[in-house]
Design a protein around this motif. Structure first.
Motif, PDB file in Angstrom:
ATOM      1  N   GLY A   1      10.769  32.617  63.533  1.00  0.00           N
ATOM      2  CA  GLY A   1      10.096  31.914  64.618  1.00  0.00           C
ATOM      3  C   GLY A   1       9.010  32.743  65.269  1.00  0.00           C
ATOM      4  O   GLY A   1       8.004  32.197  65.754  1.00  0.00           O
ATOM      5  N   ILE A   2       9.193  34.058  65.292  1.00  0.00           N
ATOM      6  CA  ILE A   2       8.160  34.942  65.844  1.00  0.00           C
ATOM      7  C   ILE A   2       6.876  34.809  65.024  1.00  0.00           C
ATOM      8  O   ILE A   2       5.773  34.720  65.569  1.00  0.00           O
ATOM      9  N   VAL A   3       7.032  34.774  63.705  1.00  0.00           N
ATOM     10  CA  VAL A   3       5.870  34.616  62.825  1.00  0.00           C
ATOM     11  C   VAL A   3       5.235  33.242  63.035  1.00  0.00           C
ATOM     12  O   VAL A   3       4.009  33.114  63.174  1.00  0.00           O
ATOM     13  N   LEU A   4       6.062  32.223  63.080  1.00  0.00           N
ATOM     14  CA  LEU A   4       5.547  30.858  63.205  1.00  0.00           C
ATOM     15  C   LEU A   4       4.866  30.629  64.551  1.00  0.00           C
ATOM     16  O   LEU A   4       3.886  29.878  64.638  1.00  0.00           O
ATOM     17  N   ARG A   5       5.340  31.267  65.588  1.00  0.00           N
ATOM     18  CA  ARG A   5       4.714  31.106  66.898  1.00  0.00           C
ATOM     19  C   ARG A   5       3.279  31.620  66.873  1.00  0.00           C
ATOM     20  O   ARG A   5       2.373  30.991  67.430  1.00  0.00           O
TER      21      ARG A   5
ATOM     22  N   ASP B   1       4.831  42.231  68.128  1.00  0.00           N
ATOM     23  CA  ASP B   1       3.595  42.982  68.347  1.00  0.00           C
ATOM     24  C   ASP B   1       2.813  43.143  67.045  1.00  0.00           C
ATOM     25  O   ASP B   1       1.579  43.004  67.015  1.00  0.00           O
ATOM     26  N   THR B   2       3.531  43.427  65.970  1.00  0.00           N
ATOM     27  CA  THR B   2       2.883  43.599  64.660  1.00  0.00           C
ATOM     28  C   THR B   2       2.277  42.292  64.173  1.00  0.00           C
ATOM     29  O   THR B   2       1.119  42.244  63.736  1.00  0.00           O
ATOM     30  N   VAL B   3       3.068  41.221  64.254  1.00  0.00           N
ATOM     31  CA  VAL B   3       2.608  39.922  63.762  1.00  0.00           C
ATOM     32  C   VAL B   3       1.458  39.396  64.598  1.00  0.00           C
ATOM     33  O   VAL B   3       0.500  38.811  64.068  1.00  0.00           O
ATOM     34  N   THR B   4       1.509  39.606  65.903  1.00  0.00           N
ATOM     35  CA  THR B   4       0.449  39.116  66.785  1.00  0.00           C
ATOM     36  C   THR B   4      -0.912  39.672  66.380  1.00  0.00           C
ATOM     37  O   THR B   4      -1.891  38.923  66.248  1.00  0.00           O
ATOM     38  N   GLY B   5      -0.983  40.979  66.171  1.00  0.00           N
ATOM     39  CA  GLY B   5      -2.253  41.579  65.778  1.00  0.00           C
ATOM     40  C   GLY B   5      -2.712  41.134  64.407  1.00  0.00           C
ATOM     41  O   GLY B   5      -3.895  40.832  64.200  1.00  0.00           O
TER      42      GLY B   5
ATOM     43  N   THR C   1      10.769  42.368  69.483  1.00  0.00           N
ATOM     44  CA  THR C   1       9.515  42.551  70.212  1.00  0.00           C
ATOM     45  C   THR C   1       8.528  43.387  69.402  1.00  0.00           C
ATOM     46  O   THR C   1       7.319  43.113  69.383  1.00  0.00           O
ATOM     47  N   MET C   2       9.037  44.411  68.708  1.00  0.00           N
ATOM     48  CA  MET C   2       8.182  45.224  67.852  1.00  0.00           C
ATOM     49  C   MET C   2       7.600  44.388  66.718  1.00  0.00           C
ATOM     50  O   MET C   2       6.418  44.514  66.374  1.00  0.00           O
TER      51      MET C   2
END
Length: 379
Positions: free
Chosen positions: A75-79, A14-18, A10-11
């Motif tokens: 997958g978090i990055v790709l999403r 949060d970083t990748v989203t921003g 989750t952390m």
């Protein structure tokens, strides 16, 4: 395992989203590159930023200089790449290419891994030889020549093929076109003598290449894995790419859903917000449920791959098929709920539909993976 992210994941999210929302937003990346006719289809400066954040080494082992994480983290990055329609070689390089190079010699790793980690090197996968994804048939020949091999044949729709530093090529070193055995993977420099590129822009504005190999000479050190025994490695590489594409598809679907629900909350008709109409609420609720199911399927496939489960292969195809169907529903509903303006280039919803169409075909559409699930399950 639970079908949600851990605290550490989750952390990371949060970083990748921003980061991706700021640097890779639709108007600052996709539209600019498309409208300028950029030949690469992605921004090398942004790719460099991916490297500076360590994201390009997410699937590489710590011994190879990477983060030593797994497919859930990739997958978090790709999403987020999908949610923002960010043009990036992350899937082709940091997921597919990195998975292939995990089986390479130290010499081959030394050629490419430092550049991948730094966000400077781009790889491309050359596997398909027709309009549809059919890796069961490999006709491109690699014949022994001196201390290496001579490659002859063609590959179609190689993403980033004309600008990548190297191509991961699936070639036949023995047997007939449809034999399971007799496959070998090679790392071939993009500009090797005898390679020809016909670059094309896909519907989502990404760049691909129809590649011809006219007696391309490579040395024995370019082999990845075992000669004639590359089918298992190829499947591992494809499964990494498929679950990665599914994660990006879910990002595209989530982005389209957010755009559409935002429109429902602001667009007025007959003096009322259209989001107050019960028919549209029902459609939005149904779409939300489908996207949640697709997310769960992808996370499960990622977890099984990371755990080395024998069930991973089936679940990867379930995830790719479900993500494809859910995201297709998201973009169709998005265009319809936007009404006539949804068909115009001014509104971003059409860009989500185009990206969905390209990702749907990449490494197998829903029909291909439904058939694959049935075959692997013994039906």
């Amino acid at each position: 395992m639970p079908l949600y992210h851990t605290e550490d994941q989750t952390m990371l999210a949060d970083t990748v989203t921003g980061f991706v929302a700021n640097a890779g937003a639709i108007k600052t990346q996709l539209r600019r590159l498309r409208d300028s006719g950029d030949a690469a289809g992605y921004d090398p400066k942004l790719w460099k930023q991916f490297g500076e954040m360590g994201l390009t080494g997410v699937l590489l082992s710590e011994a190879d200089g990477g983060l030593g994480l797994g497919h859930v983290e990739a997958g978090i990055v790709l999403r987020e790449i999908g949610r923002n329609l960010t043009p990036s070689p992350f899937l082709a390089t940091a997921v597919i290419g990195a998975t292939a190079l995990g089986a390479a010699t130290d010499e081959v790793k030394g050629r490419y891994l430092p550049g991948i980690i730094a966000g400077e090197t781009v790889l491309a996968l050359a596997v398909d030889e027709g309009a549809k994804h059919r890796p069961e048939r490999i006709a491109l020949r690699a014949e022994r020549a001196g201390n290496g091999f001579r490659l002859t044949g063609a590959k179609d729709f190689v993403i980033h093929g004309a600008t990548a530093d190297a191509l991961i090529v699936a070639a036949r070193t023995s047997g007939s076109d449809r034999d399971a055995d007799g496959i070998t993977l090679f790392a071939v420099p993009r500009d090797a003598a005898g390679i020809g590129h016909n670059a094309v822009r896909l519907v989502d504005s990404a760049m691909a290449s129809h590649v011809t190999f006219d007696g391309v000479q490579v040395d024995g050190g370019s082999v990845i894995g075992d000669v004639d025994g590359g089918r298992a490695l190829l499947e591992k590489v494809l499964n990494a790419g498929r679950v990665g594409a599914a994660a990006e598809l879910n990002g595209v679907g989530g982005g389209a859903f957010a755009l559409t629900t935002g429109y429902l909350k602001t667009r007025k008709q007959f003096g009322r917000l259209i989001g107050e109409f019960q028919a549209l609420q029902h459609r939005a609720a149904h779409l939300y449920a489908e996207l949640e199911i697709a997310d769960a399927a992808v996370i499960k496939a990622q977890q099984l791959l990371d755990g080395g489960s024998a069930r991973a292969e089936v679940m990867v195809s379930v995830a790719k098929a479900k993500a494809t169907l859910a995201t297709n529903l998201a973009v169709r509903e998005g265009v319809q709920m936007h009404g006539g303006v949804g068909m115009t280039d001014e509104y971003d919803i059409g860009l989500f539909m185009k990206r969905e169409r390209a990702l749907t075909e990449f490494l197998g559409d829903a029909s291909y993976h439904a058939d694959r699930v049935a075959t692997l399950s013994g039906y």
